[in-house]
Scaffold this motif. Structure first.
Motif, PDB file in Angstrom:
ATOM      1  N   ARG A   1     -35.929   9.783 -12.642  1.00  0.00           N
ATOM      2  CA  ARG A   1     -34.513   9.840 -12.302  1.00  0.00           C
ATOM      3  C   ARG A   1     -33.672   8.897 -13.168  1.00  0.00           C
ATOM      4  O   ARG A   1     -34.134   7.827 -13.587  1.00  0.00           O
ATOM      5  N   SER A   2     -32.451   9.314 -13.406  1.00  0.00           N
ATOM      6  CA  SER A   2     -31.459   8.436 -14.013  1.00  0.00           C
ATOM      7  C   SER A   2     -30.985   7.439 -12.958  1.00  0.00           C
ATOM      8  O   SER A   2     -30.752   7.801 -11.807  1.00  0.00           O
ATOM      9  N   ILE A   3     -30.859   6.181 -13.367  1.00  0.00           N
ATOM     10  CA  ILE A   3     -30.360   5.163 -12.454  1.00  0.00           C
ATOM     11  C   ILE A   3     -29.161   4.462 -13.078  1.00  0.00           C
ATOM     12  O   ILE A   3     -28.948   4.504 -14.287  1.00  0.00           O
ATOM     13  N   GLN A   4     -28.355   3.852 -12.213  1.00  0.00           N
ATOM     14  CA  GLN A   4     -27.248   3.028 -12.683  1.00  0.00           C
ATOM     15  C   GLN A   4     -27.469   1.602 -12.166  1.00  0.00           C
ATOM     16  O   GLN A   4     -27.857   1.385 -11.012  1.00  0.00           O
ATOM     17  N   LEU A   5     -27.268   0.642 -13.053  1.00  0.00           N
ATOM     18  CA  LEU A   5     -27.507  -0.761 -12.753  1.00  0.00           C
ATOM     19  C   LEU A   5     -26.211  -1.530 -12.891  1.00  0.00           C
ATOM     20  O   LEU A   5     -25.369  -1.210 -13.737  1.00  0.00           O
ATOM     21  N   ARG A   6     -26.040  -2.536 -12.042  1.00  0.00           N
ATOM     22  CA  ARG A   6     -24.802  -3.331 -12.096  1.00  0.00           C
ATOM     23  C   ARG A   6     -25.094  -4.816 -11.932  1.00  0.00           C
ATOM     24  O   ARG A   6     -26.066  -5.216 -11.284  1.00  0.00           O
ATOM     25  N   LYS A   7     -24.218  -5.599 -12.534  1.00  0.00           N
ATOM     26  CA  LYS A   7     -24.271  -7.050 -12.418  1.00  0.00           C
ATOM     27  C   LYS A   7     -22.848  -7.571 -12.325  1.00  0.00           C
ATOM     28  O   LYS A   7     -22.024  -7.352 -13.223  1.00  0.00           O
TER      29      LYS A   7
ATOM     30  N   SER B   1     -30.206  -9.585 -18.289  1.00  0.00           N
ATOM     31  CA  SER B   1     -30.859  -8.722 -17.314  1.00  0.00           C
ATOM     32  C   SER B   1     -32.017  -9.488 -16.679  1.00  0.00           C
ATOM     33  O   SER B   1     -32.891  -9.996 -17.377  1.00  0.00           O
ATOM     34  N   ASP B   2     -31.999  -9.560 -15.343  1.00  0.00           N
ATOM     35  CA  ASP B   2     -33.037 -10.278 -14.605  1.00  0.00           C
ATOM     36  C   ASP B   2     -33.074  -9.745 -13.181  1.00  0.00           C
ATOM     37  O   ASP B   2     -32.454  -8.711 -12.870  1.00  0.00           O
ATOM     38  N   GLU B   3     -33.760 -10.463 -12.299  1.00  0.00           N
ATOM     39  CA  GLU B   3     -33.957  -9.971 -10.939  1.00  0.00           C
ATOM     40  C   GLU B   3     -32.678  -9.998 -10.099  1.00  0.00           C
ATOM     41  O   GLU B   3     -32.659  -9.467  -8.983  1.00  0.00           O
ATOM     42  N   SER B   4     -31.589 -10.569 -10.613  1.00  0.00           N
ATOM     43  CA  SER B   4     -30.336 -10.628  -9.856  1.00  0.00           C
ATOM     44  C   SER B   4     -29.540  -9.319  -9.920  1.00  0.00           C
ATOM     45  O   SER B   4     -28.550  -9.168  -9.201  1.00  0.00           O
ATOM     46  N   TRP B   5     -29.936  -8.401 -10.771  1.00  0.00           N
ATOM     47  CA  TRP B   5     -29.241  -7.125 -10.884  1.00  0.00           C
ATOM     48  C   TRP B   5     -29.649  -6.194  -9.732  1.00  0.00           C
ATOM     49  O   TRP B   5     -30.675  -6.397  -9.075  1.00  0.00           O
ATOM     50  N   HIS B   6     -28.829  -5.138  -9.512  1.00  0.00           N
ATOM     51  CA  HIS B   6     -29.135  -4.117  -8.513  1.00  0.00           C
ATOM     52  C   HIS B   6     -29.019  -2.732  -9.153  1.00  0.00           C
ATOM     53  O   HIS B   6     -28.323  -2.550 -10.162  1.00  0.00           O
ATOM     54  N   TYR B   7     -29.689  -1.780  -8.549  1.00  0.00           N
ATOM     55  CA  TYR B   7     -29.655  -0.408  -9.069  1.00  0.00           C
ATOM     56  C   TYR B   7     -29.477   0.586  -7.932  1.00  0.00           C
ATOM     57  O   TYR B   7     -29.762   0.283  -6.759  1.00  0.00           O
ATOM     58  N   ALA B   8     -29.022   1.770  -8.293  1.00  0.00           N
ATOM     59  CA  ALA B   8     -28.942   2.908  -7.371  1.00  0.00           C
ATOM     60  C   ALA B   8     -29.175   4.175  -8.190  1.00  0.00           C
ATOM     61  O   ALA B   8     -29.011   4.186  -9.417  1.00  0.00           O
ATOM     62  N   LEU B   9     -29.552   5.240  -7.515  1.00  0.00           N
ATOM     63  CA  LEU B   9     -29.693   6.521  -8.197  1.00  0.00           C
ATOM     64  C   LEU B   9     -28.336   6.964  -8.715  1.00  0.00           C
ATOM     65  O   LEU B   9     -27.314   6.827  -8.031  1.00  0.00           O
TER      66      LEU B   9
END
Length: 591
Positions: free
Chosen positions: A182-188, A298-306
């Motif tokens: 799946r494609s995901i989107q990541l944000r910080k 980029s590290d463990e502080s980022w979040h992702y969603a589909l």
């Protein structure tokens, strides 16, 4: 006003200044690139072209200035190298010969030249180049939705034409964690207390990615980074965000797709190859007025969603469900809900992280519909008038949940349907409407070679009586190819020759992607015979100087331990011996 006196004064100034040379330095390049942001060498080579006012004029000398400030021509400060007047007609590969250039630093330069009469030109407009960071400074983590072990993707490079009729293939596909495809989107989200004086973004989004800052797209490249053998080489890109950051909340967003890094589709399947699930490496280096620095990585502080992209595959196409959009997800003020999960720190790709110095792939042209044929209710055949590599873009309005499908191809079956029989299928695009007025969409992570579009599930241009289908009001073909500079043209008095040339030129551009491909649909692979068989013509048409180093590196990365250079590079699949050990392809490595 004393007009004669004013005229005399202006004339005197011109005479005292002396005549200017009849040639001007233009299109300044550093390491064959215009304004490059990732120069690796500490002794970059500079170059320029000459615009002539008179035939027969030639350069007899040059002077280069390199500085750390863009206003050095007026302040006469910060100059770190002044070549002086060098008696030479050299205008390419002029080596920098000043003090050591520092990594991650921006430099500015210009040049002026003298002609055969000793007349000097104006200084060329100031250009820049940036040294790439030291590898030791690239300390970000690779992040995504799941690890390579959790993904359970097919391993190896022997998945040529995988068929679900084969138990091995079927079992391998069913074992994959669906999240891995799946494609995901990541944000910080982060906060700044002051505006940085310099901000450089370094990013590698595998297989491909699009980056946004506060909801605004960063750059205009498509299918970035460029393809490579990810076990040997992984490219990263650089962007200058200086001036785009300000005090307060800032949000970096990244949309990830599969590309050749993770090509395991269930539609058309020329091959399967996977180096792991989609992954992101990102660093934002910021410098403040007091000289202090900060890094967002980029590290463990980022979040992702589909993401709303529910399917993406280079060979199979792309599906997008606009009802799954998360409005404002990459902008300040967005409050993530429970669908946003903490990222996983992943294994780094095996390949060496390498600055990308070849031109990117971009949308280079657009073609509107030329002819329309209604096949039946909700089905239209569109002739775009030009065969090309790319994807369609649509404008549509209609009810929420309605689906528009676009099947693309070079050929027709009779005159009523698009045929992909010779180009590989099924490959198509679908868009699910969110039902909020006029909507626009285009695929992000897949392309095809086509002229015709079969539009299904919608009316076109005008709503048919009694129809509840969505209404597509515009369709455009986006022509994508490598953005390298075209330095050659052809035209003659014979119109047939001109047309043949234009036909070949379009075919070459359609196959000029991250590599020179054999075709933009069925294989999309870097078959090496075209590199040497068509090479002389390509060099006369395009500035391939920044392209060739990547081409050579692709071949080096593909070379076997016994010295064999295979027929394709990157070698995403190992063909049978007849197509793998074949001199008419691999000989490109020595030619």
């Amino acid at each position: 006003m004393n007009t004669p006196r004013l005229f005399f004064c202006c004339l005197l100034i011109l005479l005292l200044a002396g005549p200017l040379a009849a040639l001007t330095p233009v299109r300044l390049v550093c390491e064959w690139q215009e304004q490059p942001l990732l120069v690796e060498t500490v002794t970059p080579r500079l170059g320029w072209e000459l615009a002539l006012d008179e035939t027969g004029t030639r350069q007899t000398a040059y002077q280069v200035l390199v500085a750390t400030s863009p206003d050095f021509l007026t302040t006469r400060q910060s100059v770190c190298w002044n070549s002086g007047n060098v008696a030479s007609n050299q205008s390419q590969l002029v080596p920098y010969a000043g003090p050591t250039l520092l990594p991650g630093t921006t430099y500015f330069w210009t040049v002026r030249v003298w002609d055969e009469n000793g007349q000097v030109s104006e200084w060329a407009p100031v250009h820049r180049f940036d040294r790439a960071p030291e590898p030791s400074a690239m300390t970000a983590f690779w992040i995504g939705a799941l690890t390579r072990a959790q993904a359970n993707l097919p391993q190896g490079r022997d998945w040529h034409g995988p068929s679900f009729k084969q138990p091995k293939v079927k079992a391998a596909f069913e074992a994959i964690d669906p999240l891995a495809l799946r494609s995901i989107q990541l944000r910080k989200s982060f906060h700044l207390s002051q505006r940085p004086t310099k901000a450089m973004l370094y990013v590698s989004a595998l297989g491909h990615g699009e980056v946004t800052l506060n909801g605004n797209r960063v750059g205009d490249a498509q299918f970035e980074p460029l393809w490579s053998d990810y076990d040997k080489t992984v490219y990263y890109s650089a962007y200058d965000l200086t001036g785009q950051l300000k005090p307060g909340e800032q949000v970096l967003g990244v949309l990830l797709g599969n590309g050749f890094y993770n090509s395991v589709g269930n539609r058309y399947r020329k091959l399967w190859v996977s180096f792991g699930p989609p992954t992101l490496f990102l660093q934002l280096h910021m410098t403040y007025p007091d000289g202090s620095q900060a890094v967002i990585r980029s590290d463990e502080s980022w979040h992702y969603a589909l993401s709303p992209i529910t399917f993406n595959d280079l060979y199979g196409g792309e599906d997008y469900d606009a009802t799954r959009e998360k409005t404002g997800w990459d902008r300040p003020g967005f409050v993530p809900d429970s669908t946003w999960k903490p990222v996983v720190v992943q294994e780094a790709p095996q390949g060496q992280l390498t600055p990308s110095q070849a031109p990117p792939v971009k949308i280079m042209d657009n073609y509107p519909v030329q002819q329309i044929k209604r096949i039946k209710a909700g089905v239209h055949l569109l002739d775009m008038g030009q065969n090309l590599s790319g994807f369609p873009a649509i404008r549509v309005k209609g009810p929420k949940g309605a689906v528009v499908k676009l099947v693309v191809g070079e050929l027709l079956s009779g005159d009523t349907a698009v045929s992909q029989k010779r180009s590989g299928g099924p490959h198509y695009y679908s868009y699910t409407l969110k039902g909020e007025g006029e909507e626009t969409w285009q695929p992000r992570f897949s392309y095809y070679g086509y002229q015709f579009i079969q539009l299904e599930g919608a009316d076109y241009l005008t709503q048919e009586p009694g129809s509840a289908l969505p209404l597509v009001t515009a369709v455009t073909s986006r022509f994508i190819h490598n953005a390298t500079y075209e330095n050659g043209r052809f035209a003659c008095s014979n119109n047939l020759f001109n047309q043949v040339h234009d036909l070949i030129h379009m075919a070459v551009k359609s196959n000029f992607q991250a590599v020179f491909t054999d075709c933009p649909h069925r294989e999309k692979l870097g078959r090496l015979e075209q590199n040497h068989l068509v090479g002389p013509a390509l060099f006369m048409t395009y500035d391939l100087a920044p392209v060739v180093p990547k081409m050579v590196r692709d071949m080096m990365d593909a070379q076997r331990s016994n010295g064999l250079i295979p027929s394709i590079a990157p070698e995403y699949v190992r063909f049978d011996a007849d197509f793998s050990d074949s001199p008419e392809w691999g000989v490109a490595g020595v030619m």
